[in-house]
Design a protein around this motif. Structure first.
Motif, short mmCIF file in Angstrom:
data_model
loop_
_atom_site.label_atom_id
_atom_site.label_comp_id
_atom_site.label_asym_id
_atom_site.label_seq_id
_atom_site.Cartn_x
_atom_site.Cartn_y
_atom_site.Cartn_z
N LEU A 123 8.36 -4.42 -3.91
CA LEU A 123 8.17 -5.58 -4.78
C LEU A 123 9.34 -6.55 -4.67
N ALA A 124 10.54 -6.03 -4.57
CA ALA A 124 11.73 -6.88 -4.45
C ALA A 124 11.71 -7.68 -3.15
N ASN A 125 11.09 -7.13 -2.11
CA ASN A 125 11.06 -7.81 -0.80
C ASN A 125 9.81 -8.67 -0.58
N ALA A 126 8.84 -8.57 -1.49
CA ALA A 126 7.58 -9.29 -1.30
C ALA A 126 7.77 -10.80 -1.44
N LYS A 127 7.04 -11.56 -0.62
CA LYS A 127 7.23 -13.01 -0.56
C LYS A 127 6.05 -13.81 -1.13
N GLY A 128 4.94 -13.17 -1.45
CA GLY A 128 3.75 -13.90 -1.86
C GLY A 128 3.81 -14.46 -3.27
N ASP A 129 2.87 -15.37 -3.54
CA ASP A 129 2.75 -15.92 -4.89
C ASP A 129 2.17 -14.89 -5.86
N THR A 130 1.32 -14.00 -5.33
CA THR A 130 0.70 -12.93 -6.10
C THR A 130 1.02 -11.61 -5.41
N LEU A 131 1.34 -10.57 -6.18
CA LEU A 131 1.74 -9.29 -5.62
C LEU A 131 0.65 -8.26 -5.93
N LEU A 132 0.11 -7.64 -4.90
CA LEU A 132 -0.97 -6.67 -5.04
C LEU A 132 -0.49 -5.29 -4.61
N ILE A 133 -0.80 -4.29 -5.41
CA ILE A 133 -0.41 -2.91 -5.11
C ILE A 133 -1.68 -2.06 -5.05
N LEU A 134 -1.90 -1.42 -3.91
CA LEU A 134 -3.01 -0.48 -3.77
C LEU A 134 -2.40 0.89 -3.49
N MET A 161 -6.84 -17.43 -0.16
CA MET A 161 -5.44 -17.02 -0.18
C MET A 161 -5.09 -16.41 1.18
N ARG A 162 -3.84 -16.54 1.58
CA ARG A 162 -3.39 -15.94 2.83
C ARG A 162 -2.47 -14.75 2.52
N VAL A 163 -2.35 -13.85 3.48
CA VAL A 163 -1.46 -12.71 3.33
C VAL A 163 -0.06 -13.13 3.76
N ALA A 164 0.87 -13.12 2.81
CA ALA A 164 2.25 -13.50 3.12
C ALA A 164 2.98 -12.37 3.83
N ASP A 165 2.76 -11.14 3.40
CA ASP A 165 3.37 -9.97 4.04
C ASP A 165 2.63 -8.73 3.58
N GLU A 166 2.79 -7.66 4.33
CA GLU A 166 2.09 -6.40 4.05
C GLU A 166 3.05 -5.25 4.30
N GLN A 167 3.15 -4.34 3.33
CA GLN A 167 4.07 -3.20 3.45
C GLN A 167 3.32 -1.91 3.11
N VAL A 168 3.56 -0.87 3.91
CA VAL A 168 3.04 0.46 3.62
C VAL A 168 4.25 1.35 3.32
N VAL A 169 4.29 1.93 2.12
CA VAL A 169 5.46 2.69 1.67
C VAL A 169 4.99 4.03 1.10
N PRO A 170 5.91 4.99 0.97
CA PRO A 170 5.56 6.26 0.33
C PRO A 170 5.12 6.04 -1.12
N LEU A 182 0.85 -1.19 0.00
CA LEU A 182 0.00 0.00 0.00
C LEU A 182 0.89 1.24 0.00
N THR A 183 0.51 2.25 -0.76
CA THR A 183 1.28 3.50 -0.75
C THR A 183 0.48 4.60 -0.07
N ARG A 184 1.24 5.52 0.57
CA ARG A 184 0.62 6.65 1.27
C ARG A 184 1.13 7.94 0.65
N THR A 185 0.20 8.79 0.26
CA THR A 185 0.57 10.12 -0.26
C THR A 185 0.73 11.08 0.91
N PRO A 186 1.46 12.19 0.71
CA PRO A 186 1.62 13.16 1.80
C PRO A 186 0.27 13.65 2.32
N GLY A 187 0.11 13.64 3.63
CA GLY A 187 -1.11 14.10 4.26
C GLY A 187 -2.25 13.09 4.28
#
Length: 545
Positions: A225-236, A206-215, A179-184
């Motif tokens: 993406l390089a650090n993600a461990k799941g079989d499927t990669l989702l970007i919101l 499906m289970r959640v392998a890992d979850e990351q919140v980034v700028p 997940l990405t977070r915009t300023p504010g």
């Protein structure tokens, strides 16, 4: 088939076309009229009836439905019901996507107007026990040539690997959520998006392998993406993706991935993007994925979860039917199973606590039938049927329990068995789980009742159609056993006592009773005495019906 008005003298064996009710006489349509039925009609002052008379080469509706359903060449994880009133249904055993060969369905439906098959839409998401297709024979009988043509078509195509119906079950994979977070951007918006997406993928097994919140930056997405461990990669992303060169797709490319498609002809869901990274699918979720309502991303995620590759041309083909926001009740996919037509949960309650008082010291339930004790024979018949559970009611410290070892059933002890059969019936019903919708009450001394007999009763059970009590009869219509009761009758059944059976419940609720004729006298054959056993042994039919 000949259809029309006939005098009673010419109607024996014909099929009653319209239900008749006059005074205490009640005959349902579809009944083969017996001599006793005709006498009752005469007594009621009726001298003509509308009937259907099959031609010599016609196939009765249930036989036709059974033959065609058996030839469907369906895949695994599917169950076909026994036929009832010319209908045989196909149900999913697991959650997944259903694949339909539309051209093959069309070919089958063009053979003969009385032979039909109806299915769900192709690649529709389905849930366990949901109905996927129904074979329905419209008239009471159809020509043998048409049934044979349908069988030949299905067998020929099936031998070539073509299946009219196939289920792609969801696979137990994993997903990484970025997940990405915009300023504010408020924390609660990020949290809500994560929660809804977690629920969405959990519903796809499906289970959640890992979850990351980034700028909301290209390099941050690339690193995630390089650090993600799941079989499927989702970007919101915190801001909607508006171009192939936007932050989300650019981050995928910087990570060494491939962008296959930006945008889709589904609304809501337009701003989805699809790619892959090191062989793993990458889905850039549209902003509408923060809502649990159906959107285009669901169609993509469902295919991935079911192991069906998603190509750019597949997304391009989603436009027809893709105007989701105009659907008056756009569902939450996680809850979609509530409204689906589904196979009811049925338990067999096998009553085996009787004392064999009329057997001269022998135990009737330990008499050999088909190479095994009768009780084991009946228990195996129940287990092999389409019922979901088998409960056997026994006496306390009962030596009969030994013949049930290693069988997949639940044993219930009735310590009041000496008081009569009503206590055993009540004990068995009280042991049913809260998910059971129908209880098929089976006597343990009826050797001619087999899996097919039980399946025919189960197939007839449909509370939505008012068929909440299904009673077996002899071939000539005389009522017998077993009897299947819907959940609304569990309370009075559980209150039975002594030698009181369910006869009063049947009489008081006649409007809910549907009779199903079994072959010969299977529904009337119970062996209580040495003489009955001797007579049965003398003719001993194949005890498997």
């Amino acid at each position: 088939m000949k259809f029309g008005l006939r005098p009673l003298d010419e109607a024996e064996g014909a099929i009653l076309a319209h239900s008749l009710r006059t005074g205490t006489l009640k005959l349902k349509k579809g009944r083969a009229l017996s001599a006793a039925d005709l006498d009752a009609l005469r007594g009621a002052g009726i001298d003509h009836v509308v009937v259907a008379v099959p031609d010599a080469d016609d196939v009765p509706e249930d036989d036709a439905a059974r033959r065609i359903a058996a030839a469907l060449s369906i895949g695994p994880a599917l169950t076909v019901s026994a036929p009832f009133t010319g209908r045989s249904n196909v149900f999913a055993d697991r959650a997944g996507l259903v694949e339909i060969d539309v051209d093959l369905v069309d070919l089958l439906n063009r053979i003969e107007e009385g032979i039909t098959i109806a299915t769900l839409d192709p690649l529709q998401r389905v849930h366990p026990r949901q109905m996927l297709a129904t074979v329905k024979i419209i008239p009471y009988a159809v020509p043998e040539a048409a049934v044979a043509e349908a069988e030949d078509l299905l067998v020929k195509e099936g031998s070539a690997g073509r299946r009219l119906l196939r289920l792609h079950p969801f696979k137990a994979g994993s997903a990484s959520l970025i997940l990405t977070r915009t300023p504010g951007m408020e924390e609660k918006i990020v949290d809500k998006g994560a929660l809804v997406v977690r629920d969405r993928i959990a519903a796809l097994e499906m289970r959640v392998a890992d979850e990351q919140v980034v700028p909301h930056e290209m390099s941050a997405i690339s690193d995630a993406l390089a650090n993600a461990k799941g079989d499927t990669l989702l970007i919101l992303t915190g801001s909607a993706t508006s171009d192939r060169g936007d932050v989300g797709p650019a981050g995928l490319l910087e990570a060494g991935g491939h962008l296959a498609r930006f945008g889709m002809p589904v609304d809501p869901g337009n701003l989805l993007f699809l790619g892959n990274l090191a062989g793993r699918p990458v889905v850039g979720l549209p902003g509408c994925a923060r809502s649990p309502k159906l959107n285009g991303a669901d169609w993509v995620l469902e295919r991935i979860a079911a192991g069906i590759p998603v190509e750019p041309e597949d997304i391009a083909a989603m436009g027809v039917g893709g105007l989701l926001k105009e659907i008056p009740s756009r569902p939450n996919p996680r809850a979609a199973s509530v409204a689906a037509s589904r196979r009811p949960t049925i338990a067999v309650v096998l009553l085996a606590a009787g004392q064999s008082r009329r057997m001269g010291g022998r135990d009737k339930l330990l008499e050999p039938v088909g190479g095994e004790p009768l009780l084991a024979h009946m228990a195996n018949a129940a287990i092999k049927s389409s019922a979901d559970q088998v409960i056997v009611v026994l006496r306390d410290n009962d030596p009969r329990r030994a013949v049930l070892q290693d069988l997949n059933l639940k044993q219930v002890i009735n310590r009041r068995a000496a008081e009569g059969m009503g206590t055993s019936l009540a004990e068995g019903v009280r042991a049913l789980g809260s998910d059971v919708e129908g209880a098929l009450i089976l006597m343990a001394d009826m050797p001619e009742i087999g899996p097919d007999s039980l399946d025919r009763l189960i197939a007839a059970f449909d509370p939505e159609e008012g068929r909440e009590i299904i009673r077996a009869t002899a071939e000539d219509g005389r009522p017998g056993h077993p009897v299947l009761f819907g959940r609304r009758f569990f309370e009075p059944l559980a209150a039975l006592s002594g030698d009181q059976g369910a006869r009063d419940i049947l009489r008081e609720n006649a409007e809910f009773v549907t009779d199903v004729a079994l072959d010969g006298e299977a529904a009337l054959t119970d062996l209580d005495t040495e003489q009955a056993w001797a007579e049965w042994r003398a003719r001993e039919p194949a005890a498997s019906g």
